[in-house]
Design a protein around this motif. Structure first.
Motif, mmCIF file in Angstrom:
data_model
loop_
_atom_site.group_PDB
_atom_site.id
_atom_site.type_symbol
_atom_site.label_atom_id
_atom_site.label_comp_id
_atom_site.label_asym_id
_atom_site.label_seq_id
_atom_site.Cartn_x
_atom_site.Cartn_y
_atom_site.Cartn_z
ATOM 1 N N ARG A 131 30.258 32.013 54.367
ATOM 2 C CA ARG A 131 29.060 32.336 53.557
ATOM 3 C C ARG A 131 28.115 31.133 53.368
ATOM 4 O O ARG A 131 28.527 30.069 53.273
ATOM 5 C CB ARG A 131 29.429 32.765 52.041
ATOM 6 C CG ARG A 131 29.745 34.260 52.026
ATOM 7 C CD ARG A 131 29.973 34.693 50.688
ATOM 8 N NE ARG A 131 29.006 34.097 49.608
ATOM 9 C CZ ARG A 131 29.163 33.671 48.551
ATOM 10 N NH1 ARG A 131 30.494 33.374 47.997
ATOM 11 N NH2 ARG A 131 28.241 33.299 47.462
ATOM 12 N N SER A 148 26.450 29.437 65.906
ATOM 13 C CA SER A 148 26.439 30.804 65.429
ATOM 14 C C SER A 148 25.942 30.810 63.963
ATOM 15 O O SER A 148 25.158 31.469 63.403
ATOM 16 C CB SER A 148 27.881 31.696 65.586
ATOM 17 O OG SER A 148 28.624 31.196 64.398
ATOM 18 N N HIS A 149 26.380 29.733 63.310
ATOM 19 C CA HIS A 149 25.720 29.368 61.798
ATOM 20 C C HIS A 149 24.195 29.187 62.164
ATOM 21 O O HIS A 149 23.509 29.948 61.231
ATOM 22 C CB HIS A 149 26.251 27.968 61.395
ATOM 23 C CG HIS A 149 27.911 28.028 60.876
ATOM 24 N ND1 HIS A 149 28.224 29.230 60.197
ATOM 25 C CD2 HIS A 149 28.700 27.161 61.301
ATOM 26 C CE1 HIS A 149 29.555 28.974 59.995
ATOM 27 N NE2 HIS A 149 29.830 27.909 60.401
ATOM 28 N N GLU A 183 22.134 30.438 64.266
ATOM 29 C CA GLU A 183 21.411 31.450 64.535
ATOM 30 C C GLU A 183 21.202 32.483 63.259
ATOM 31 O O GLU A 183 20.012 32.847 63.017
ATOM 32 C CB GLU A 183 22.461 32.405 65.403
ATOM 33 C CG GLU A 183 22.505 32.038 67.048
ATOM 34 C CD GLU A 183 21.163 32.611 67.842
ATOM 35 O OE1 GLU A 183 20.374 32.951 67.120
ATOM 36 O OE2 GLU A 183 21.390 32.193 68.629
ATOM 37 N N ARG A 184 22.322 32.472 62.393
ATOM 38 C CA ARG A 184 22.023 33.096 61.053
ATOM 39 C C ARG A 184 21.151 32.384 60.205
ATOM 40 O O ARG A 184 20.277 33.199 59.654
ATOM 41 C CB ARG A 184 23.395 33.238 60.145
ATOM 42 C CG ARG A 184 24.314 34.100 60.948
ATOM 43 C CD ARG A 184 25.554 34.496 60.108
ATOM 44 N NE ARG A 184 26.258 33.182 60.080
ATOM 45 C CZ ARG A 184 26.752 32.738 58.840
ATOM 46 N NH1 ARG A 184 26.451 33.421 57.622
ATOM 47 N NH2 ARG A 184 27.288 31.741 58.633
ATOM 48 N N SER A 237 18.474 30.731 61.187
ATOM 49 C CA SER A 237 17.276 30.804 61.607
ATOM 50 C C SER A 237 16.297 32.009 60.912
ATOM 51 O O SER A 237 15.076 31.996 60.651
ATOM 52 C CB SER A 237 17.287 30.719 63.175
ATOM 53 O OG SER A 237 17.643 32.254 63.421
ATOM 54 N N LYS A 238 17.385 33.063 60.777
ATOM 55 C CA LYS A 238 16.857 34.258 60.355
ATOM 56 C C LYS A 238 16.495 34.083 58.635
ATOM 57 O O LYS A 238 15.568 34.537 58.178
ATOM 58 C CB LYS A 238 17.470 35.576 60.489
ATOM 59 C CG LYS A 238 17.553 35.741 61.923
ATOM 60 C CD LYS A 238 18.627 36.794 62.425
ATOM 61 C CE LYS A 238 18.660 36.943 63.889
ATOM 62 N NZ LYS A 238 19.803 36.396 64.329
ATOM 63 N N LEU A 239 17.431 33.327 57.904
ATOM 64 C CA LEU A 239 17.281 33.180 56.705
ATOM 65 C C LEU A 239 16.320 32.231 56.233
ATOM 66 O O LEU A 239 15.559 32.568 55.232
ATOM 67 C CB LEU A 239 18.609 32.550 56.163
ATOM 68 C CG LEU A 239 19.827 33.342 55.614
ATOM 69 C CD1 LEU A 239 20.837 32.637 54.955
ATOM 70 C CD2 LEU A 239 19.171 34.148 54.366
#
Ligand SMILES: Nc1ncnc2c1ncn2[C@@H]1O[C@H](COP(=O)(O)OP(=O)(O)OP(=O)(O)O)[C@@H](O)[C@H]1O
Ligand SMILES: [Mg+2]
Length: 269
Positions: free
Chosen positions: A155, A203-204, A206-207, A209-211
């Protein structure tokens, strides 16, 4: 990147991260040379004047070119020192701002190398940014400035200090009729091996980048060639110059491709 920086006013690229040693100066130098090789005029700023890595890199290049009677592209460079006297900081901010504005009218691109800690020069330079490039290694300790993550559950707990700063800059730019900041997070010094750690970090990212609204450039590998060229002021992009008589290895060619790909990635389309 051609369309973005071929307009009359320079495209301003700021290399930053509130973390030392991630590759800001190395990438600043390589991008400057890449863009000049493409025919763009480039001005550079070293806002880490006390350390002066980029400034020394460029000085070494000038010396090497003179000694070898070589003609290699060299950016128009400005070294800026931090004003320590608190009473003179307002004036120093204004000086930096007018130096950037002046270069903006005369060059296609401006590349600004910043120190690894926030100060007024760091803050001021981002106000002119069209693109911010944030180099980051494949180490969890680097991720910390982007976000606070619970690594047990994955999270995202809260943005890190650097992401908060970029968010503030985005808000500031929006008030200046610049609704879009081209923020790129760029892996650097990446290990050659596929590891659990590296996969987890990406992978963190990637997430995140959207946030937080950045684009993720997969990155530059950890290559000894990036370390070896400083004394001569050369970059991996110079190595196929006939006069240098340098035997290009597979790693040199791959490094050249990485830098070229990063320069191309700057254009968001
Ligand atoms: N892709 C790479 N592969 C191998 N070494 C690298 C790479 N990128 C940078 N380095 C090396 O890492 C070290 C730190 O790089 P650099 O000085 O560019 O980082 P920086 O972010 O500007 O640091 P600082 O915060 O101190 O200004 C240097 O020794 C440099 O040669
Ligand atoms: Mg540096």
């Amino acid at each position: 990147m051609s369309e973005n920086i071929s307009e009359k006013k320079a495209h301003v690229i700021v290399l930053s991260n509130e973390k030392g040693g991630t590759g800001k100066s190395t990438i600043s130098m390589h991008l400057a040379i890449r863009l000049m090789q493409e025919g763009f005029s480039v001005a550079t700023f070293d806002l880490d004047g006390r350390q002066g890595s980029l400034s020394k890199y460029i000085e070494n290049r000038k010396k090497f070119c003179t000694q070898q009677n070589l003609h290699l592209p060299i950016p128009d460079h400005t070294r800026v020192y931090l004003e320590e006297n608190p009473y003179l900081i307002t004036q120093a901010r204004e000086n930096l701002s007018s130096q950037i504005l002046q270069k903006k009218n005369n060059y296609d691109a401006i590349i600004i190398d910043t120190p690894g800690t926030k100060n007024y020069l760091f803050e001021e330079s981002h106000k002119y940014a069209d693109t911010v490039i944030t180099p980051i290694s494949d180490s969890l300790i680097d991720l910390n400035v982007i976000a606070d993550i619970d690594y047990q559950t994955g999270r995202v707990l809260k943005p890190g200090p650097y992401s908060n700063f970029i968010w503030d800059i985005k808000k500031y730019l929006a008030t200046q009729n610049k609704p879009y900041l081209n923020w790129i997070v760029c892996g650097n010094k990446l290990s050659n091996y596929k590891s659990k750690n590296k996969t987890a970090i990406f992978s963190h990212l990637e997430r995140l980048s959207k946030l937080y609204g950045f684009r993720l450039f997969p990155g530059l590998k950890d290559r000894v060639i990036y370390k070896e060229l400083f004394l001569e002021g050369l970059t991996v992009l110079d190595l196929n110059n006939d006069r240098l008589k340098c035997k290009m290895t597979v790693s040199h060619i791959a490094a050249k491709r990485e830098i070229t790909a990063l320069a191309e990635f700057i254009s968001p389309e």
